[in-house]
Structures are given as C-alpha cells and as structure tokens.
Write an enzyme that holds these catalytic residues in place. Sequence first.
Site, PDB file in Angstrom:
ATOM      1  CE  LYS A 210      -3.572   2.224   2.773  1.00  0.00           C
ATOM      2  NZ  LYS A 210      -4.537   2.092   3.842  1.00  0.00           N
ATOM      3  CD  GLU A 216       9.192  -6.102   7.327  1.00  0.00           C
ATOM      4  OE1 GLU A 216       8.871  -4.989   6.825  1.00  0.00           O
ATOM      5  OE2 GLU A 216       9.036  -6.361   8.537  1.00  0.00           O
ATOM      6  N   GLY A 272      -4.933  -2.009   5.067  1.00  0.00           N
ATOM      7  CA  GLY A 272      -4.099  -3.134   4.625  1.00  0.00           C
ATOM      8  C   GLY A 272      -4.756  -4.481   4.874  1.00  0.00           C
ATOM      9  NE  ARG A 273      -6.720  -3.907  10.925  1.00  0.00           N
ATOM     10  CZ  ARG A 273      -6.094  -2.745  11.064  1.00  0.00           C
ATOM     11  NH1 ARG A 273      -4.933  -2.541  10.482  1.00  0.00           N
ATOM     12  NH2 ARG A 273      -6.620  -1.777  11.797  1.00  0.00           N
ATOM     13  CD  GLU A 358      -2.039  -4.456  11.380  1.00  0.00           C
ATOM     14  OE1 GLU A 358      -0.799  -4.563  11.459  1.00  0.00           O
ATOM     15  OE2 GLU A 358      -2.635  -4.451  10.290  1.00  0.00           O
ATOM     16  CG  HIS A 389      -4.802 -36.258  16.519  1.00  0.00           C
ATOM     17  ND1 HIS A 389      -4.999 -37.495  17.093  1.00  0.00           N
ATOM     18  CD2 HIS A 389      -5.803 -36.096  15.616  1.00  0.00           C
ATOM     19  CE1 HIS A 389      -6.054 -38.072  16.532  1.00  0.00           C
ATOM     20  NE2 HIS A 389      -6.563 -37.236  15.643  1.00  0.00           N
ATOM     21  CE  LYS A 509       5.528  -1.111  10.146  1.00  0.00           C
ATOM     22  NZ  LYS A 509       4.521  -0.467   9.319  1.00  0.00           N
TER      23      LYS A 509
HETATM   24  O1  F6P Z   1       3.008  -3.337   9.820  1.00  0.00           O
HETATM   25  C1  F6P Z   1       1.667  -3.204   9.666  1.00  0.00           C
HETATM   26  C2  F6P Z   1       1.218  -2.853   8.282  1.00  0.00           C
HETATM   27  O2  F6P Z   1       1.138  -1.466   8.143  1.00  0.00           O
HETATM   28  C3  F6P Z   1      -0.105  -3.515   7.975  1.00  0.00           C
HETATM   29  O3  F6P Z   1      -1.187  -2.838   8.459  1.00  0.00           O
HETATM   30  C4  F6P Z   1      -0.048  -3.648   6.505  1.00  0.00           C
HETATM   31  O4  F6P Z   1      -0.971  -4.594   6.057  1.00  0.00           O
HETATM   32  C5  F6P Z   1       1.383  -4.070   6.319  1.00  0.00           C
HETATM   33  O5  F6P Z   1       2.098  -3.335   7.280  1.00  0.00           O
HETATM   34  C6  F6P Z   1       1.966  -3.866   4.952  1.00  0.00           C
HETATM   35  O6  F6P Z   1       1.963  -2.532   4.549  1.00  0.00           O
HETATM   36  P1  F6P Z   1       2.185  -2.121   3.049  1.00  0.00           P
HETATM   37  O7  F6P Z   1       1.118  -2.724   2.228  1.00  0.00           O
HETATM   38  O8  F6P Z   1       2.147  -0.626   3.038  1.00  0.00           O
HETATM   39  O9  F6P Z   1       3.543  -2.632   2.611  1.00  0.00           O
END
Ligand code: F6P
Length: 544
Positions: A210, A216, A272-273, A358, A389, A509
């Site tokens: 987003k 990452e 995002g979620r 979240e 199990h 972060k």
């Molecule tokens: O770390 C949390 C977050 O902001 C989430 O809410 C989001 O889904 C994810 O990181 C990834 O963010 P982006 O789509 O901006 O890379």
Amino acid sequence: MAAAATPLLQRPAWKALEAHYAKAKDTHLRQLFADDPSRGQRFTDEAVGLFLDYSKNRITEDTLRLLLQLAEESGLRQRIDAMFRGDKINITENRAVLHVALRAPKGEKIVVDGEDVVPAVHAVLDKMSDFSNRVCSGSWKGHTGKRICNVINIGIGGSDLGPVMAYEALKHYSQRDMTFRFVSNVDGTDFAEAVRDLDAAETLFIVSSKTFTTLETMTNAHTARDWSLAALGGDEKAVAKHFVAVSTNTEGVEKFGIDTANMFEFWDWVGGRYSMDSAIGLSTMLAIGPDNFRAMLGGFHQMDEHFRTAPFEKNLPVLMGLLAVWYSDFFGVQTVAVLPYEQYLKRFPAYLQQLTMESNGKHVTLDGSRVNNDTGPIYWGEPGTNGQHSFYQLIHQGTRLIPCDFIGFYKALNPLGRHHDMLMANVFAQTEALAFGKTPEQVKAEGTPDWLVPHRVFGGNRPTNTILADKLTPETLGKLVALYEHSVFTQGAIWNIDSFDQWGVELGKVLAQRIIPELESEEEPKLAHDSSTNNLIGRYRQNK
Ligand code: F6P
C-alpha cells in the site's frame, strides 16, 4: 461520526449484563439444553448461505436481549451507516473505511471527498482482468519471449496474508499449470527458497505494498530485481516484463523503476488488512481467473448487504461480534480458536490474526481515554482434524476457557470414499464433547477405577459456534471473510475504539531502522540503548 455518548461501563445494558453474568456464569450448557430442548434449533441463524449454530454458547434469551440492547446503546447502527456512507471513521488517520466499496456492484454510488469511488474500483478490476487474461493465455511474454509460468507476490501483512490465504483456500479453482509463491519475510531464506527452482525468464513478480515503503517488501523487491536482472543479462528493460506493482504510492512505484502502466492502484480508504479484494488480490485473480475473483467479490457483497440491512437479532456478524464481547469482557476470556474443517482453509486462522488483532488490539477509545475493559482477544487456530491431536487437550480439560469457531462444509471438494463424513463427524463430536463433557458418574459407570476417574472427567461447558456452508467456493470464501470483518467491526463499535488504525506496529519499525546501521557499520558504533540491547547488538556484531 456517531460515537456512543455514554462510556461503555456506564451504559444501562452493560450494567444489566454485569448483574446477569453474576447470576448466569456457572450455569452449565447441560442444564440449558435440558431446560430447553428446542434450543439447538432456536439459537441458530442462516443468511446468504451460511448457517450459524450458536446454541452451544453460555447464553440465555436474557443474555441475547441484553447484548442486543448493548449494540443499540453503543450506536452500532449509526456506526454501520457511517462506514457504508464513506464517513471518515478511521479518525486517527482521518480516513474513510470502505473495503465494502471494493465489492460494490457497478452502478452503486459511494462518495468519498465528493467523488463516487465505485467507477474507479471497477476500472481497476477491469485492468486486473485484462492483465490476468494476458498472462494466463500466454500473450504477456517475459523479456526473452517465454511465457510466464511463475507468479511471486512480494508483500507483507495485509499485502500478503489475504493473497496467501485466498490462494490456498481457492487452490481447487486455480490454474494448475502455473506456480504461485508468496515472499513476505525479510529473512533472506523466504526469497531464496521461493526462487531456487524457478527460471527468471518465466517469473513475474507482483510487488504489493500500500505504502511502497515497507522495509521487508522493498528489501525483497530489490533482491528480486537483482535476481531477475542477473539471470536475464542485466538489461533494465526486463523489469517492465517481470515486475508489476500494486500500491497507492505512484511516486514510490516509479522510483523503484516499475512503469506506472504496470501499476494497479488502490486507495487510502482501503486498510491493509481489508485489502484482499482490491488490486492486492491480483495474485488471487491470476490464480483463479477474473470470473472466480468477481464471484468472490459477490460473496463479500452479499454479506455486506446482510450486515448493513438485517435486524441485529438475525445478523450473523453482529451475533458473532456480541458473543465475542460477552466472553472477552464478562468471562475474561483471553483467546478464541478458529478451527476450519477444510484443509484448503489452512491459512484462514493466520489471516484472521491480522484482521482481528491489528483491528481490535487497542487500549484507548476514540477520544483517547484508556479503556476500562478488555478489547480484542487473541485469535488462533489450525485446521481440523490436525488440531485435535495437539492442542484440543487443553481446550477440553485445561483450566482456561477458550471459545471456538468450528467451520465445516456439507460437500467436499475432493470427495474420497468416507473421508468427508469422517471429517464432519469430528466437527459435531467435538462441539458436543466441549459442551456436555463427561461427568464423574459417567466415567465411573464405564468401570474406570476410582483413582483414574478425575483424569477422565470432561467438565464441558466450553462454548462453540458452528458455521456450516454448502462447499468452499470463491463466493463462499467472500462471505466467510466478510462475516469476520463485520464481526470485528461490531466488537470495535461496542468498545468504541478505532478498529482501523495500527499505531502499535510503529515503534518497533522505527527502532529497527535505528539499529540496522549499528549492525552494518564497519566502525564500532556508539551504542546508546539500554544495557541489554547494547549487549545483544555487541554480541551479534562479534559473532556474525
Ligand atoms: O506493519 C503493519 C502494516 O502497516 C499492515 O497494516 C499492513 O498490512 C502491512 O504493514 C503492509 O503494509 P504495506 O502494504 O504498506 O507494505
């Protein structure tokens, strides 16, 4: 935006629920079923093809009446209307919350900042469909002229969990001659393992972010770019054929070197979620095809309409949300298990973890004051029957109360002999065992020696919901996800919290950004953390 005027603990329904809980808390489900033989039919609800049996919960008609009253007193109706209207209900980020617009049919009108967003949603869907058709038919070729056989989604959090979950859930409907992988972790192993047996000339990367700034995702995207270019002779032109982006950040996408013609847009009013139906679902569409993707959106929309219009006492997400509040805040329950009896839903609990935690892992109300009650519980789970199990022992006989959602289907996607009946027998057996248990008298009557009796007793009285549907289709998946989305919304509305921000992920972060150069620098850095963090960094530097 309508917020509940009275603090939660002072609402009349809350006070009444406290008094009711004090009287009802020890009532056993055995008693409730014995007193009311029709309970198993009455405490059920069916809508848009999902059936919910909530009779095995520790509730009576009074509990339900008071919980429904709490929903009214909490302004749930107004909150629902505000969301669907496009009001900026994510107050800390000043954003509308409009994942429902992502699945609104053409012709519906949802206005944000004076603009109807539905046409733009459909324009992106059309662009995604066209791209999917070109890739899957082979008319979109890689840099060397080979057809694309491998798709790797690079993203994390909401830009990964939805796509992974949906791909796994809908694998039955997927194009089997293509390989789909998902890279999320900044741990290099994730990328290395995803590409180790792939030909870069046949591999397309979807960089899904987003913000297009996430550490990452950007790290993995740069590594993917290097990997592709190294294998494709270093020609920068290859990027256009092997990389597309999904983002709200056009500038960031351009800066990375992806042609914005190959960018699929979404908007800041998609959390995002809550983004798996936006362009973030591009890998899902490539896997199952545009028609199935649209069928999934149709499922979401049916549940949206149910949530928006059904009276609360017949409203599946409202009922589930209220039950979650009942257990969290009155029984002091800490966790909820989600147990899908459908192997294709193996990533569904992981997906729900971000959606629920979240969203509702919050410690202040909308006006910034500290909550006086527990908010979002911990969600977890595994597909049945595997969990039986492993951790079910604790759910049956441990000291903690863990409400469970069981999810099952009338029909199997892979009907094999007796498998499906056996699978479903376990759903019904588990909820029966959890509710009714086994008394010392019953254990003794089986000839168990006295000393062994306590070990073999099952207390029962462990609450469950059972959700049943016909079979797992794209449409059903949409309904199921929307059910949980709106249950989360319901809980957040009762607690009067902002379910749509996520400030709690920020601090880590920021600190990581500060520590990265301290790990990488050639010169010994001047460390100014606490003594533990300094020591750990020093030790890592010495031994890496
Ligand atoms: O770390 C949390 C977050 O902001 C989430 O809410 C989001 O889904 C994810 O990181 C990834 O963010 P982006 O789509 O901006 O890379």
